[in-house]
Structure formats: structure tokens, C-alpha cells
Enzyme design. Sequence first.
Site, PDB file in Angstrom:
ATOM      1  CB  CYS A  92      -0.894  -0.013   1.233  1.00 27.50           C
ATOM      2  SG  CYS A  92      -1.946   1.455   1.398  1.00 27.50           S
ATOM      3  CB  CYS A 112       1.595   3.231   6.242  1.00 27.56           C
ATOM      4  SG  CYS A 112       0.062   3.605   7.113  1.00 27.56           S
ATOM      5  CB  CYS A 119      -7.584   1.571   6.409  1.00 27.91           C
ATOM      6  SG  CYS A 119      -6.153   2.624   6.728  1.00 27.91           S
ATOM      7  CG  ASP A 129      -3.394  25.573  11.540  1.00 35.76           C
ATOM      8  OD1 ASP A 129      -2.398  25.153  10.918  1.00 35.76           O
ATOM      9  OD2 ASP A 129      -4.326  24.834  11.905  1.00 35.76           O
ATOM     10  CB  CYS A 153       0.631  20.338   8.347  1.00 34.02           C
ATOM     11  SG  CYS A 153       0.202  21.205   6.817  1.00 34.02           S
TER      12      CYS A 153
END
Length: 397
Positions: free
Chosen positions: A67, A70, A140, A329, A355
Site C-alpha cells: 500500500c 503508510c 484500514c 495555522d 503541517c
Amino acid sequence: MTRVTIAGLGRRGEGIAEVDGRRVFVPFTVPGDVADIAVEGERATLVSLLASGPGRVAPSCGYFGVCGGCALQHLAPAAYAAFKRDLVAEALRQAGIEAAIATLVDARGDGRRRTTLHARREGAGYMRARSHELLAIEACPILVPALQAAAPRLARALHAAVGDSDVAVTATATGLDVAVATGRKLGPGRLLPLAQRLGVARLSLDGELVLETHAPALRMGKALVELPPASFLQATAAAEETLAALVIAGLGKARSVADLFCGVGPFALRVAESARVFAADSDRAAIAALARAVRFTRGLKPVTAIARDLFRDPLAPVELDSYDAIVFDPPRAGAEAQAREIARSKVKTVVAVSCEPRSFARDAALLLAGGYRLAEVTPVDQFVYSPHVELVGVFRR
């Protein structure tokens, strides 16, 4: 075939090996691994693992390595935490910024509360690693329990009605919010019978509402916020709580706060329990949702929420100087234009949430040049097993 020993990890979480005097990046490896690899330019494919490095553990998901979702399930907890923290440290170092960086905060909580699955004839799932080929999945494990198996099941059912599509599913306090994107001209009416059977809170097709039995909503502090379709959310509920707590701690005793790039108000609504808030964002639907939540929530200080494009029209110092503190943000690209204006202001405290460590470092450098100091940086792990990290930085003038 080339045999290598992995020497380190790259910024994307890939192992780094040296082949013929140049660096090659090998996914799903850790430092100390001895492996046979197939080299393709600067990248390689792991063919066979011959010996494991000390930082390797067994992955928790059977799809890992195939996959494309990840990248780091094979990394031991201590090495994983160090990698995430180092993403922040390296971004600051490259920008010439020295700052104390706290230990990584684990904010995965119950899992991710939103996912987008690709629905095709062969099933529903994510793309295979380094491929545009679908990997159909049954569940998942990094999603919240309400989505783990339900999201793929919903996507498969929707494919039967509309064909190839991307299906975004969000778990909310009032049920699942489902948005289907097909890129084709399909009338939403064809999905109405299926929407009624699926029992979701809301279903939309290419931006058009099909059915809403309950307004999808989430609790933010004292407020219940009804979410607009496709509105931005922190990846996990635990991360939202963690980031909000860090923001509030950084703001200290501020009595008037500007919340820039506020979204639907995860910070503004909590800050408003003790301070007057001005909130701005370019997303008009998000601002409307925030304003509605304020109207129906008791015990908040005054909140002014406006729609404003802070990239093209950032708040100037004359507007900022009336506030004790600022929190911002922005999206992954950062807030360069707004940071330049903040650097020219007299505001004593600025809390930045990001982020993307590299755009944070760029914006931080602007604030430092304007007379601020970076008092503390806290990395927060909500993008579990990915090479991404959230962070909160507190600046004092």
C-alpha cells in the site's frame, strides 16, 4: 541487483544507501538493514531483506509495503519518534534557526477520522506504493473504528451506482459524511435510493447534495460545529485537542486574539472561552459554520468571524496591533505574506501551527528578523506512519 547496507533515513522516510558513490533511496528500509535492491536512478525497490537493522519492527498492517499509504510502520517507536522530531530540527537548521524542540507528542488517538478511497471495478482502496494501480483493501487499521471497514464497504457500494470515483468519508459526532467525486456529469438523484439505504449523515455527488439526514457536526470546546462539505479538519481528534491546548498555553493571559486561517474554528472556539477573538479565513463556508457555532454556544467571549484571503490581503500592522496575541495555522504552503506583516507589528505573542516544517521555518525566519524570538517548538504526530509532522511554535517579541 545490488547489495547494500542502509546508512540513514531520508526526509520521506526512505532508507539511504550508497551505490557507486551516489545516494539511493530505498522505501521500507531502516538504518542497518542489509538488502538486495533494484536501482532505478536515485530510487530503488527492496527486493530481499537479508539482515534487519536494530530499528526495525514487524509492521502492524498486512498491506504495509504494498500500500502506498503508510511509509513507517516498520520503524521502532524510539527511531520513529526521533525521525519525526528530526524533520523539524533539520528544517530549522537549514533556515539558520536555533530553538529548543520538545519531545514528539503522540496524537494519533483513535485514528484518522477522514479518508479518501479510490473506488474501481476491482474494489476500493488506496494506490499501491509508487504506482497508479489500485490496491483493494477490506479495512484500514489507522482509521478510527467507525471507518476502518465501513469506508471501503461504502466506497464499493457507491461504485456499483456511479462507477469509478473517489470517495471521501469523514466520521463525525452525528454520523458519516460522504462525498463522491466522479468528474463526470451524473445527476445526484440516481444516488438517492442508495443514500437512504446506506444510513449516512450526508451524501454529496460532485459537490451537489444528495441527502442529509443529520448535519455532520463535531464538538470543539463548548461548541458543536456543523461541518460544510469538504471542510478542513485536523487528521485526528486527539491532535485537534493537543494543538488547541498548546495554542492556549502559548497565548497565556491574552485577552484579545486574532486567529488567522481559522477554518471552522477549532482554536477560535476554545480560545473564546477566555478571550475576545477575531477570526479570518478565505473559506466562506467555514466562516459561516464558525459564526453559526458562536451564535448557538453559551459562555463565549465575543467572536468576530470574517471571510478574507490572507494570502492576497493579509492583515496589516495597523489592524494587528490592537490584539494581545496572534495564532495562525495556514495550509502546507505557509503564510509568507501574513508573516511579513506580523513581523512589522507590535503584537507581543504569536503562536504558529504548521503541517510543513520547511514553510514554518521560512515564516519563522521572517518573524525572527522582525524582532521576535522562538521560545519553544513542539512537534505533534497526527499523521501516523507518514513522513509528515505537525508542529506548534511560540514566538515572543
